[in-house]
Design an enzyme around this catalytic site. Structure first.
Site, short mmCIF file in Angstrom:
data_model
loop_
_atom_site.label_atom_id
_atom_site.label_comp_id
_atom_site.label_asym_id
_atom_site.label_seq_id
_atom_site.Cartn_x
_atom_site.Cartn_y
_atom_site.Cartn_z
N GLU A 63 0.86 -1.18 0.00
CA GLU A 63 0.00 0.00 0.00
C GLU A 63 0.90 1.23 0.00
O GLU A 63 1.77 1.37 0.85
CB GLU A 63 -0.87 -0.04 1.26
CG GLU A 63 -1.91 1.04 1.34
CD GLU A 63 -2.74 0.92 2.62
OE1 GLU A 63 -2.95 -0.21 3.11
OE2 GLU A 63 -3.13 1.96 3.14
N ASP A 74 -5.77 10.39 9.24
CA ASP A 74 -4.47 9.91 9.67
C ASP A 74 -3.99 10.58 10.95
O ASP A 74 -4.22 11.76 11.18
CB ASP A 74 -3.43 10.14 8.56
CG ASP A 74 -3.61 9.15 7.43
OD1 ASP A 74 -3.61 7.94 7.71
OD2 ASP A 74 -3.76 9.58 6.27
#
Lengths: 287, 415
Positions: A63, A74
């Site tokens: 990824e 995040d």
């Protein structure tokens, strides 16, 4: 989605690389390790070295985070990774170029791009999907594009054979689950914690209860991310589901090798790849 | 990307069920957030249909906030502008005085509505983002009143330049979190509030301060703020026997403007001007915060709207003398009204706002916040070009107490 890549040349429908990899892992009787790197973090050459080294270190899928100024989902570790990447000149186009270079040496390991919608819109959704498929990207995770807003990208992705991988959260209730799953392909990314990346560890018992709940609604592989940090946690996640995504723990390790100005040192790529090896050993041992 | 916009029969029916105003708005959030905003939407729809909810909100507006706020004929400003205008020219300028509200700005209108909603939803604590600190102060105030713990996220840069409001929030019992991530300003505060919300879904309500963010926030905040325009309608009819000709309001996220404009959108003869923050000038790259004038459509903070961004879709920092306008986006309904041409979006620079700030203080005895000083700066430009019979209403959406230190520094005063 059922085609398998038995030869080493790139397959035409790129999305099939993901299905082929999960089918092969199922035959081996184990789950996947999906390590994460942020493009251009801390610089293009080092992130390229990490990307190239990942399959050899035991990555089953990879990824790649696409840096964005405002990564809403995040935590601090990946926020900083994105800032370093942007400072090093990361763009969506530059990230695609990294995948093109990677594909010159690896035609089998599935690559998933994870990012936010605005850079994609700015690039042009249709052009992005075409370019991504052409360089050998297999799947997309667009964090801030729920099924309700996917019209802008999903039809183009489907036409190009790119999988749209969706997050399912602990808060995704029974009524909403089918909406999300019906809009997913490739695999399902289960968010193990209520929160942002890299801030908490997943609760093993909660995972053991959650995965069968999703499994009842889909035939797609299910992987667990957000809160998978240690080899033990990765092994457990890969056992109760079909794979473990490890991101913040790897970035944290890598960032500890950087100098005072956030630049790579000679051991930077190796530190991250060593940790991928340790995670891979745990995932392979967790049958 | 842009779907062709067709002119609607009414400008007041939006958004659609998906939270869209034309192609703008929507719910561009991570799946982790999606169930939360759907829950807020459901709760808001139920509250809207409940007369007791509206009655309680209006009771608070009357007896706690001090509404209706007056509509003030700014006679000295009017005379001043007429003195420079051609004979027969110089519009009549009114101020809608939302700076007289408790806490000193219009923000409290929507905060009280949202806190009542949070209570209905059984939420036990409140979070908010703030730029200049006005929304943070309003939220901290309402949380004190309702005995709810309150955490306000504020960019570290803004914490440093808005110390009086930081102290106010603390006095009111709120926790102020200085956000160091990104550029440490309002957009980063909003990112951090969204992140915190995702991690505390069970007991927490996120009280957004403007008409932006994922659906239903833009429509919900607009609905609450529309009390400004509704009062203005009635007050102007009482004062002048007719509707105003021109409405002027400052635009950051756009909540005070949306509140003033919305009740008039279907009155074709009412012209509307939204004044963005021109900073050092809209031809500078990152020297302004005029998203509609200098930006292009994109997705940030849960909605598709006009954004300041670079060629790669990375979000740019805005700049304005006013921390409350210093945001790289704008509410999606404004983006829609901009593309339809129903509202004209203009801008005023830092220097023009600073001049208007001083002029208003001396002529009217009203120290405006730097945000409405931008609106006034445009009134100063446009009023002398309009006939004396023209009626202008400018939204005096906040008072300038919070800005006196900033302005003093710019004028070379030391305390």
């Amino acid at each position: 989605m059922s085609a398998t890549a038995t030869e080493s040349r790139p397959v035409a429908a790129t999305g099939s690389r993901i299905a082929a990899r999960f089918a092969a892992l199922r035959a081996e009787g184990r789950g996947a390790l999906i390590p994460f790197l942020e493009a251009y973090d801390p610089d293009r050459a080092t992130s390229m070295e990490i990307l190239r080294g990942m399959p050899g270190a035991g990555a089953d899928l990879i990824e790649i985070g696409v840096p964005f100024t405002d990564p809403m989902a995040d935590g601090p570790i990946i926020q900083l990774a994105g800032q370093r990447g942007l400072k090093a000149g990361a763009t969506l186009g530059g990230t695609l170029e990294m995948v093109r270079e990677f594909r010159a040496g690896d035609s089998e390991t599935p690559v998933i791009l994870m990012g936010y919608l605005n850079p994609v819109l700015s690039y042009g959704a249709e052009r992005f999907v075409a370019d991504a498929a052409a360089v050998g990207v297999d799947g997309l995770i667009v964090v801030d594009m729920p099924p309700e807003e996917a019209e802008v990208l999903a039809p183009h992705a489907q036409a190009a054979g790119l999988d749209i991988i969706r997050l399912v959260a602990p808060t995704t209730d029974a009524a909403r689950l089918p909406v999300v799953l019906n809009a997913s392909s490739g695999f399902v990314y289960y968010v193990a914690i209520t929160g942002i990346t890299g801030t908490r560890s997943a609760d093993p018992e909660a995972l053991e209860a959650a995965i069968p709940r999703i499994r009842a609604h889909t035939d797609l592989p299910i992987c667990i991310g957000f809160g998978v940090r240690t080899p033990e946690q990765a092994g457990h996640a890969a056992r109760v589901s079909d794979g473990a995504v490890v991101a913040s723990a790897l970035i944290e390790t890598m960032s500890r090798t950087l100098d005072g100005e956030g630049r790579a040192t000679p051991g930077t790529a190796q530190a991250m790849l060593d940790q991928v090896r340790a995670l891979a050993a745990a995932v392979r041992g967790a049958r | 990307m842009n779907k062709p916009l067709t002119r609607p029969n009414t400008y007041r029916s939006g958004p659609d069920a998906a939270g869209k105003f034309g192609g703008f708005g929507g719910r561009y959030v991570a799946e982790t957030l999606m169930p939360l905003i759907l829950e807020v939407e459901q709760a808001y729809n139920a509250a809207k249909a409940d007369p007791t909810f509206d009655a309680e909100w209006r009771r608070l507006l009357t007896h706690y906030v001090g509404r209706p706020s007056p509509l003030w004929y700014a006679e000295r400003v009017t005379e001043h502008l007429r003195a420079e205008a051609a004979p027969g020219m110089g519009a009549k300028v009114y101020f809608k005085r939302d700076e007289l509200n408790h806490t000193g700005a219009h923000k409290i209108n929507a905060v009280l509505g949202q806190i009542l909603l949070a209570k209905r939803m059984g939420k036990k604590r409140i979070i908010a983002e703030t730029g200049a600190g006005q929304h943070g102060v309003a939220t901290a105030t309402a949380c004190a009143l309702f005995n709810l713990p309150c955490t306000v996220f504020m960019g570290a840069t803004d914490v440093a330049r808005q110390q009086p409001n930081v102290f106010r929030m603390k006095l009111l019992g709120a926790e102020v979190v200085a956000v160091e991530s990104g550029a440490a300003t309002l957009k980063d505060a909003m990112n951090e509030a969204l992140r915190h919300w995702v991690a505390n879904v069970e007991d927490t309500y996120y009280c957004i301060g403007t008409v932006a963010g994922p659906h239903p926030y833009p429509v919900m905040v607009r609905d609450f703020q529309s009390v400004i325009g509704s009062e203005t309608r009635a007050q102007m009819i009482e004062a002048e026997g007719r509707l105003p000709d021109v409405l002027v309001a400052a635009i950051g996220g756009g909540s005070n403007a949306m509140g003033l404009f919305h009740p008039f959108l279907d009155d074709a003869d009412v012209r509307m001007l939204g004044v963005e923050a021109g900073g050092h000038g809209v031809d500078t790259v990152t020297g302004h915060a005029a998203s509609l004038t200098g930006g292009r459509p994109g997705v940030l903070h849960g909605n598709r709207t006009y954004l300041l961004q670079d060629e790669h879709g990375q979000i740019l920092e805005g700049h304005s003398i006013s921390a409350g306008l210093d945001y790289p986006g704008v509410g999606p309904e404004h983006a829609w009204l901009h593309e339809l041409g129903r509202v004209e979006y203009v801008n005023a620079t830092d220097d023009e706002a600073l001049a208007a700030f001083q002029l208003c203080s001396r002529l009217e005895g009203i120290i405006p916040a730097l945000e409405p000083a931008h609106a006034l700066a445009h009134v100063i430009k446009v009023a002398p070009t309009l006939p004396e019979s023209t009626l202008i209403v400018m939204n005096m959406c906040g008072r300038g107490d919070k800005d006196i230190f900033t302005v003093a520094r710019l004028l070379g005063e030391e305390f």
